[in-house]
Design a protein around this motif. Sequence first.
Motif, mmCIF file in Angstrom:
data_model
loop_
_atom_site.group_PDB
_atom_site.id
_atom_site.type_symbol
_atom_site.label_atom_id
_atom_site.label_comp_id
_atom_site.label_asym_id
_atom_site.label_seq_id
_atom_site.Cartn_x
_atom_site.Cartn_y
_atom_site.Cartn_z
ATOM 1 N N MET A 144 43.333 2.720 -11.989
ATOM 2 C CA MET A 144 42.635 4.223 -11.704
ATOM 3 C C MET A 144 43.123 5.030 -12.923
ATOM 4 O O MET A 144 44.202 4.812 -13.614
ATOM 5 N N GLY A 145 42.252 5.962 -13.131
ATOM 6 C CA GLY A 145 42.555 7.071 -14.461
ATOM 7 C C GLY A 145 41.409 7.791 -14.997
ATOM 8 O O GLY A 145 40.557 7.796 -14.166
ATOM 9 N N CYS A 146 41.675 8.430 -16.002
ATOM 10 C CA CYS A 146 40.599 9.251 -16.686
ATOM 11 C C CYS A 146 39.628 8.271 -17.184
ATOM 12 O O CYS A 146 39.626 6.976 -17.326
ATOM 13 N N HIS A 186 39.100 12.583 -15.014
ATOM 14 C CA HIS A 186 38.899 11.791 -14.158
ATOM 15 C C HIS A 186 37.477 11.944 -13.502
ATOM 16 O O HIS A 186 36.802 12.984 -13.505
ATOM 17 N N TRP A 227 41.727 10.614 -7.741
ATOM 18 C CA TRP A 227 41.499 9.447 -8.950
ATOM 19 C C TRP A 227 40.446 8.718 -8.337
ATOM 20 O O TRP A 227 40.584 8.377 -7.082
ATOM 21 N N THR A 246 47.916 6.924 -10.323
ATOM 22 C CA THR A 246 47.540 5.952 -11.219
ATOM 23 C C THR A 246 48.915 5.132 -11.514
ATOM 24 O O THR A 246 49.936 5.530 -10.901
#
Lengths: 355, 430
Positions: A193-195, A93, A146, A166
Amino acid sequence: MNKVIVSDSPHIRGVRTTKGIMLDVCIALLPACIMGCVYFGWKALLVLALSCISCVASEMVYQLCLKKKFKTILAEFDFTSLVTGMLLGMCLHSNVPWYVPIIAGVFAIVVVKMLFGGTGKNIVNPAITGRVFAFISFQAVMISGWAMPTIKAIKPLAGNITSGATPLTQMLGNGVENIGISNLDLFLGTGVMGCIGETCKLALLAGGIYLVVRKVIDWKWPVIYILTTGVMTVLINSIAIKSFAINTFLPSILSGGLFLGAIFMATDYVTSPYTNKGRYVYYPILGVVTALLRHFTKIEVVSFAILLMNLFVPLINTYIRPRIFGEPTLSEKIKAKRQAKQAAKAAKVEGGEAK
Amino acid sequence: MKAKKGKLFRRGIHIADKKQYSKMSYIQDAPVPEILSISLAQHIGKPADPIVAVGDLVKQGQLIGQASGFVSANVYSSVSGKVIAIEKRPNPRGQTSDYIVIQNDFEYDALSLEPLTDREPKTIIERIKEAGIVGMGGAGFPTFIKLSPQTPVDTLVINGAECEPYLTCDYRLMIEHTSEVVQGIRLLAKALSVTNIIIGIEANKPDCIELFEQYDDIQVAVLKKAYPMGSEKHLIYCCTGREVPVGKLPADAGCVVQNIATAFAVYEAVEKNKPLYERVLTVSGKCIGNPSNLRVKFGTSFEFLFDYCKLDTTDLTMLICGGPMMGSTLLSSDYYTRKTDSGLLALDSTEVDFKDPSPCIGCGRCASVCPMKLLPMAIDFYTQAGDYEGAKKYGGVLNCIECGSCAYVCPARRSLVQSIGLAKSQLRKK
């Protein structure tokens, strides 16, 4: 007469090369990278750049240590380390400290790839192993912090933003009702939200379609993997709540890194079975393992599942092979066996009578 | 008989057929050089024994090499003249054998075989053996052995696929000598005592299909254009739907496969009493100024043929004897035509794409195109490690037909066929 080439047959060759295929994969990864940078800003770009540079540089330094000439290294450069770098950056992230992509990149290339013999010899996927290595080593920074998509215009189309987790962890921990975001938002990555590379499924899908059109991968394998994961999740949840939980199907496949893993990581040539027959065994099992691990660990485990299944690939390659042209089919084999048994029985009876 | 659609075999590859260079040129007689070197090993099996000595005068069509042993074939002189030497020379594959060198006197004083009184199977087979006819598709297996199978046979399959790119010699024979080829096919069927004759022709030769449809006793099977359609086992599968069992011969599936050029040679031997001393051969490639299909006398040097077809050496990259998929490259043009040579190619740098091999990335393309459904990457892996038994067990190397499809598609440019050849020869040694 001037010089002519003498080589083994065939003397004409197809157009595809390793370099070309890997370049295609890089191109296919670009849309997701760009969307990641759009959503998460310059920090995302920094993480991607750092991991790419770390991977490519460590490969070159390693080869220099092997006393290869820089010219030949450049000539032999086949973009595989760039693919690793891009994939590694995409599954981190954007708020990770600067040293995480660098250390993970060096680990992925030097330990996972080069120590096993370089391109094509690694037994597990370098990018995934790099991510898992970072996940275990820097747990504090990997599972928290995140980033929210920075651009204000990109808000979720429906639902509220819950900060701190997430959508996938939200869903796994608190149930699908508390996911707090619509499936369309999950698909587009708006407000998710996330990578860096995993939130915009649309961009990943576009890259996947490019790979299928360029015949780098077969569309069947990602589809099989994603569908078995979804179906298995529905099954597990149905058993858990004792009613049909079809509403978990879309959130489970659209959240987390499943698309990224299914399209780009599980289809990695080196670490997936090399026959179609083997792949029909590999990808469904991979889907089942992913769904089960997700349910019991309550964290995102696509990378762990792929890493685990990578280790079974040599086994599948050795024991599952296609029927050679002209070999009896399975039903013919069984028939022949039965006939032989009957013949033996008949001979025995006859022998007994003779006595 | 109306053409039927052939079955499809799974896998195989699609290559540009590149037949346009020599497709439209009529078969013409190639000029004959002053000196010819006729090999005594133009077939699989034991080389023929020379029965002439240096200084002897020979006639065109005179027996100069006597078959020795069962798997062997007679060799005839292709011109009249004087034997000036009998010496050892290498062939394009690198094996050395005896060559009879004849000084051509340009008289063409011909000798022919005795006319046959009847057309009984036994007489035909005897004549085919006497005329020194071998499989002219490339393998060079003596035809008379194929015509006396150990198991009962009910179908004769004729190979009109010509799936190798560039080569057009069988195509031209089918177009220009249709009735002769058909008579040859009928003689072959008679020798086998079968009535079921199927000729497999690839769909890119619609004119041939039309020509063979007029004959009522021959069934035309229209085959999809795919490589390697001309492989015996796949041709049988596509024409009859039968699979040749692993490790067995086509006769075990009740079929015998013969080539178009062989059928033509049989016609000439039986009806014209002419032993086998010349064949039709394609000279093609971008470096050839005048691509053509030539009727060439055995022993003519490649250099002479290249000169005749105006070889342009400015961008010459590769010389090939045979087709580009299974033929062998030539070190120079100092070799001599044999019964099995169906083509001579001179390719330029745009046609040949030579790159050094890089590591296998396990993409599985080789396995997905292998017409025998083997695992070429596993064969390569075990062979490189020196484990030939592993190559046999996990890759199935002994079933390989060496068509080269795997190496054609390999993105890492591995020398898969070379590995397969190595594993096979090492396994045979044991």
